[in-house]
Design an enzyme around this catalytic site. Structure first.
Site, PDB file in Angstrom:
ATOM      1  N   PHE A 185       0.860  -1.187   0.000  1.00  0.00           N
ATOM      2  CA  PHE A 185       0.000   0.000   0.000  1.00  0.00           C
ATOM      3  C   PHE A 185       0.894   1.234   0.000  1.00  0.00           C
ATOM      4  O   PHE A 185       1.679   1.434   0.920  1.00  0.00           O
ATOM      5  CB  PHE A 185      -0.934   0.040   1.214  1.00  0.00           C
ATOM      6  CG  PHE A 185      -1.864   1.217   1.162  1.00  0.00           C
ATOM      7  CD1 PHE A 185      -3.035   1.152   0.413  1.00  0.00           C
ATOM      8  CD2 PHE A 185      -1.557   2.405   1.804  1.00  0.00           C
ATOM      9  CE1 PHE A 185      -3.884   2.255   0.322  1.00  0.00           C
ATOM     10  CE2 PHE A 185      -2.402   3.508   1.720  1.00  0.00           C
ATOM     11  CZ  PHE A 185      -3.567   3.430   0.977  1.00  0.00           C
ATOM     12  N   LYS A 232       2.515   9.659   8.146  1.00  0.00           N
ATOM     13  CA  LYS A 232       1.524   9.439   9.207  1.00  0.00           C
ATOM     14  C   LYS A 232       1.864  10.011  10.599  1.00  0.00           C
ATOM     15  O   LYS A 232       1.285  10.988  11.023  1.00  0.00           O
ATOM     16  CB  LYS A 232       1.215   7.948   9.315  1.00  0.00           C
ATOM     17  CG  LYS A 232       0.396   7.435   8.126  1.00  0.00           C
ATOM     18  CD  LYS A 232      -0.186   6.077   8.395  1.00  0.00           C
ATOM     19  CE  LYS A 232      -1.292   5.734   7.427  1.00  0.00           C
ATOM     20  NZ  LYS A 232      -0.869   5.210   6.120  1.00  0.00           N
ATOM     21  N   ASP A 259       9.254   2.828   1.867  1.00  0.00           N
ATOM     22  CA  ASP A 259       8.072   3.570   2.298  1.00  0.00           C
ATOM     23  C   ASP A 259       7.875   3.312   3.791  1.00  0.00           C
ATOM     24  O   ASP A 259       7.384   2.260   4.193  1.00  0.00           O
ATOM     25  CB  ASP A 259       6.855   3.112   1.482  1.00  0.00           C
ATOM     26  CG  ASP A 259       5.575   3.835   1.907  1.00  0.00           C
ATOM     27  OD1 ASP A 259       5.544   4.429   3.005  1.00  0.00           O
ATOM     28  OD2 ASP A 259       4.593   3.776   1.131  1.00  0.00           O
TER      29      ASP A 259
HETATM   30  C1  PLP Z   1      -1.019   5.447   4.763  1.00  0.00           C
HETATM   31  C2  PLP Z   1       0.063   5.054   3.865  1.00  0.00           C
HETATM   32  C3  PLP Z   1       0.304   5.755   2.669  1.00  0.00           C
HETATM   33  C4  PLP Z   1      -0.575   6.876   2.188  1.00  0.00           C
HETATM   34  O1  PLP Z   1      -0.619   7.940   3.072  1.00  0.00           O
HETATM   35  P1  PLP Z   1      -1.809   9.022   2.947  1.00  0.00           P
HETATM   36  O2  PLP Z   1      -1.431  10.079   3.931  1.00  0.00           O
HETATM   37  O3  PLP Z   1      -3.084   8.312   3.287  1.00  0.00           O
HETATM   38  O4  PLP Z   1      -1.815   9.518   1.563  1.00  0.00           O
HETATM   39  C5  PLP Z   1       1.384   5.352   1.901  1.00  0.00           C
HETATM   40  N1  PLP Z   1       2.178   4.328   2.274  1.00  0.00           N
HETATM   41  C6  PLP Z   1       1.979   3.647   3.424  1.00  0.00           C
HETATM   42  C7  PLP Z   1       2.911   2.548   3.798  1.00  0.00           C
HETATM   43  C8  PLP Z   1       0.898   3.971   4.244  1.00  0.00           C
HETATM   44  O5  PLP Z   1       0.677   3.270   5.352  1.00  0.00           O
END
Ligand code: PLP
Length: 401
Positions: free
Chosen positions: A136, A256, A221
């Site tokens: 994700f 986040k 990420d």
């Molecule tokens: C939540 C998340 C995103 C996206 O972040 P948003 O602030 O919702 O756009 C991208 N990568 C990872 C691993 C995430 O947990």
């Protein structure tokens, strides 16, 4: 006419005024303090999701409140024609925590942090990206092109192309997929939305080796796993998860938990990658604004000053132990306060509903998986309160299913 006061009234107004992108909200919340929130009917909940790994210091933390109020009362927004002190300090602090020289691009969300990174990879002159199954990376067009879930992608095709997906955790598959045309390999050090999936201890090192062989970038990420979530600043530098020496990534994205609830994103690049953006390549009106940067500095300062990384390791272990002790729980994964629990039966949504009934916010990421990403300030007493309620919650969910 009396104004609406109950959760039901607000739910109806929500449904009539907001796009139906999230389905009906489970609660209407009015107030938060520490690891607790209250709904419009006055009911109290222990927040074991933390706004999906966002409220690092819980709700209404005095350090964030003070930083935001003071900064807003001093200098709120200036645009990127100008620089602010918090912006510079935050970039320096992030590079210091990463421990590798580089440069930072500040934005406003996870998806934006990844969009900036994706654009960076294009400036290598290559266009192919290798991502992983279960990944994700966000919902904007670029970020969703890296996200594996078909349901998130299909309605919006054509997406930016050149992305292939390999099984997460499988170094051999990665070695086969990466070529001299690969611009970057992107992966989460621990997959969050997939239900907290932990790769083999040598996976990142293998990914580093493979990318290096082909002159491709390694992009981690850490949007969900970063900022202390697993008990270290970055998950890829957590000895509980990965062998040392830890890999040095070309790009690390954060968002986040970074500013404790104030929208922010950060794209950190190292080495030559850090110098790829030139004036005109990318931009954002709000990114790096002084209020968000001040909030992030307050979060980072508090995590250090209050020894929260150590606390996260302890409370995380206690929460994992409590979950593993339940007969209805078949597997517990994760590290620190990013925990996934598989249930023996496919009743995770019912468990989340029963937990709400009992005053606990937990998240189900699939039919048999629960996810926990509580505030890093969670106390051992909070864990004990949940542990005591857990057998009743599971029993109630079984009965309801
Ligand atoms: C939540 C998340 C995103 C996206 O972040 P948003 O602030 O919702 O756009 C991208 N990568 C990872 C691993 C995430 O947990």
């Amino acid at each position: 006419m009396t104004p609406p006061t109950t959760s039901t009234d607000w739910q109806q107004r929500y449904a009539a005024a907001l796009m139906n992108s999230f389905g009906p909200p489970k609660l209407v919340l009015t107030r938060g303090s520490g690891a607790r929130v209250w709904d419009a009917d006055g009911k109290e909940y222990l927040d074991l999701l933390g706004g999906i790994a966002v409220n690092s210091l819980g709700h209404a933390h005095p350090a964030v409140l003070e930083a935001v109020a003071t900064q807003l009362g001093t200098l709120g927004h200036i645009s990127n024609f100008f620089a602010s002190q918090p912006q510079v300090e935050l970039a320096e602090r992030l590079l210091g925590l990463l421990g590798t020289p580089g440069r930072v691009f500040l934005s406003n969300s996870g998806a934006e942090a990844n969009e900036a990174a994706l654009k960076l990879t294009r400036l290598t002159g290559r266009t192919e990206i290798v991502s992983t199954t279960g990944a994700f990376h966000g919902r904007t067009m670029g970020a969703v092109s890296l996200t594996a879930k078909e349901a998130y992608r299909a309605p919006f095709e054509p997406l930016p192309g050149g992305v292939t997906f390999v099984p997460y955790g499988d170094a051999e598959a990665l070695a086969t997929a990466v070529t001299d045309k690969t611009a970057a390999v992107v992966m989460e050090p621990v997959q969050g939305e997939a239900g907290v999936v932990v790769p083999p201890r040598d996976y990142l090192a293998a990914a580093r080796r493979i990318t290096q062989q082909h002159g491709a970038l390694l992009w981690l990420d850490e949007i969900q796993t970063g900022v202390g979530r697993t008990g270290t600043w970055f998950a890829h530098q957590n000895p509980a998860l990965f062998d040392e020496p830890f890999v040095e990534a070309d790009i690390v994205t954060l968002a986040k938990g970074l500013a404790g609830g104030i929208p922010i994103g950060a794209t950190i690049a190292t080495g030559a990658t850090a110098l790829l953006f030139e004036p005109g390549n990318h931009g954002t009106t709000f990114g790096g604004n002084p209020v968000a940067a001040a909030a992030a500095l307050a979060v980072l300062h508090t995590i250090e000053a209050d020894d929260l990384l150590d606390q996260v390791r302890k409370t995380g272990q206690a929460l994992s132990n409590a979950l593993a002790a339940e007969p209805g729980v078949s597997e517990v994964r994760g590290e620190g306060l990013l925990i996934g629990a598989d249930l023996a039966e496919e009743i995770a949504p019912a468990v989340a509903a029963a937990a709400l009934e009992a005053g606990f916010i937990v998240n189900s990421t699939g039919p048999h998986t629960l996810r926990f990403a509580p505030p890093l300030i969670l106390s051992e007493d909070d864990v004990a309160a949940f542990a005591a309620a857990l057998p009743g919650i599971l029993a109630a969910a079984k009965e309801a299913s």
